[in-house]
Design an enzyme around this catalytic site. Structure first.
Site: not given
Ligand code: CA
Length: 426
Positions: A135, A137, A142, A208, A262
């Site tokens: 994942d 970013y 954000h 998200e 997560k």
């Molecule tokens: Ca994420």
């Protein structure tokens, strides 16, 4: 004469509603089952699902480099073995078989009845068996918002952020298909910084809004994929919801990043839309300042894909809570893949790379409740009058995405996930 699969003039003999995400120019790939039969590869036109195992069994998909067994597999991984060219050839063949004027399947009653199924009679599954999930970013907005909320508005971005696509290794075992509910996670939090931590259900469950891409075969361990080569290694995209528990996250994430906040679930949409199908919607990417290091220089641009999130309370109508766009990302997919492999880390067929939450610059374009409600200080009001600071039990989160230009619309359908209460110990 062969007409390219992206040709805007193509029409299918299968009905397609005007606002459908799935005209014949899309030809996405997914895994479908019905009547309790084994899941198999499929594509979709309008609201009709087409069983590729039936077409393959008829010999209609021969000569493209795919084994017949690949069309009987419960995931797309075997079909992905042929890489970009294999999927491109399959998409082109399906386009030809399904376009108006081609009588091969259209006028073969038995094959047509076996292979074509109404969407509402079909169960969709995870399209790809994912080995590793990463994942990123990659949304500056954000990262700035989260840095402001979790740390310091004056120094919201860490010094590395503008120089490399920040990411972390996620968890593949808890990836789930659209329609699979999740349970509110339990965990450790520290709501009072002067008191010891406590244990209980998260009080800050969040979505998200992201997109993810799947990779074809990479290179052996020790080698690198350049930004120029990246496109050849990317199969296609799905909508992605990286479920997050903010109160668990803010307590646990120092110093190694998110863990249990997560990894309890991440949801994805059913249909993999190929980069080929999205090509008409490629646009220039953002200006990157400061200039990136040479290995991150890329010209793959961005994709103009409108995204939205809606929240439907139990028994109530859905309220759109966010409208954003995939084009807002600062780091491109080629940059993500080049950075991921620059140290010699190998990626494999079926790996998943998610973008990170996609937020725009306006408050209605933020891709998480954390940002939309500014960590609960500005609650959202739903259509039924209820307020939300974060996500409640019984809520269903629905993500949608589509690209549109010159009368052509290519989309992803919906990604829907319901939140159920904590599972009691048994
Ligand atoms: Ca994420």
């Amino acid at each position: 004469m062969t007409i390219p699969a992206n040709s805007p003039t193509l029409r299918s003999w299968i009905p397609v509603a005007k606002d459908s995400d799935f005209p014949i120019q899309n030809i996405p790939f997914g895994i479908a089952s019905w009547n309790g039969e084994a899941p198999v590869p499929a594509t979709r036109i309008g609201d009709t699902v087409i069983d590729l195992s039936i077409l393959a069994d008829m010999g209609l998909l021969d000569g493209l480099g795919h084994s017949r067994e690949a069309f009987l597999a419960p995931n797309l991984n075997a079909l992905m073995a042929g890489g970009k060219q294999g999927i491109r050839a399959l998409r082109q063949r399906l386009s030809e078989l399904l376009q108006e004027g081609n009588a091969t399947v259209r006028d073969d009653n038995a094959t047509r009845e076996d292979a074509l199924l109404p969407l509402d009679q079909v169960t969709m599954h995870l399209p790809v068996e994912v080995g590793d999930y990463t994942d990123f970013y990659s949304s500056r907005e954000h990262a700035t918002n989260v840095g402001s909320l979790f740390r310091d508005p004056a120094n919201a971005l860490f010094p590395n952020w503008l120089h490399l696509p920040v990411g972390y290794h996620g968890r593949a075992s808890s990836l789930i298909a659209s329609g699979t509910p999740i349970h509110r996670p339990m965990g450790q939090t520290r709501p009072d910084p002067q008191a010891p931590p406590i244990f209980g259900p998260t009080k800050q469950l969040d979505l998200e809004l992201e997109m993810g891409f799947f990779t074809f075969d990479g290179k052996p361990l020790g080698q690198r994929i350049s930004t120029a080569e990246a496109d050849e290694h990317i199969f296609g995209l799905v909508l992605f919801n990286d479920w997050s528990a903010r109160d668990i996250q803010s307590w646990e994430y120092v110093p190694l990043g998110p863990f249990l906040a997560k990894n309890f679930a991440s949801s994805m949409s059913a249909w993999v839309v190929t980069l080929d199908a999205l090509e008409p919607f490629r646009i220039p990417g953002p200006v990157q300042d400061p200039a990136v290091l040479p290995y991150l220089k890329a010209d793959d641009g961005a994709f103009d894909i409108a995204l939205e999130a809606a929240l439907a309370p139990e028994g109530g109508e859905a309220t759109t809570i966010c409208r954003t766009n995939f084009k807002h990302l600062y780091w491109s997919m080629a940059q993500q893949l080049a950075h991921h492999t620059v140290n010699g880390c190998n990626i494999r067929r079926g790996d998943l790379m998610a973008s990170g939450t996609i937020s725009g610059s306006t408050p209605d374009s933020f891709g998480s409740m954390l940002e939309l409600t500014w960590r609960g200080t500005k609650p959202l009001t739903l259509a039924n009058g209820e307020e939300r600071k974060f996500i409640a039990d019984g809520d269903t989160l629905i993500l949608r995405g589509h690209a549109q230009k010159d009368g052509l619309r290519i989309g992803f359908g919906t990604l829907s996930t319901k939140v159920l209460p904590v599972v009691p110990f048994v």
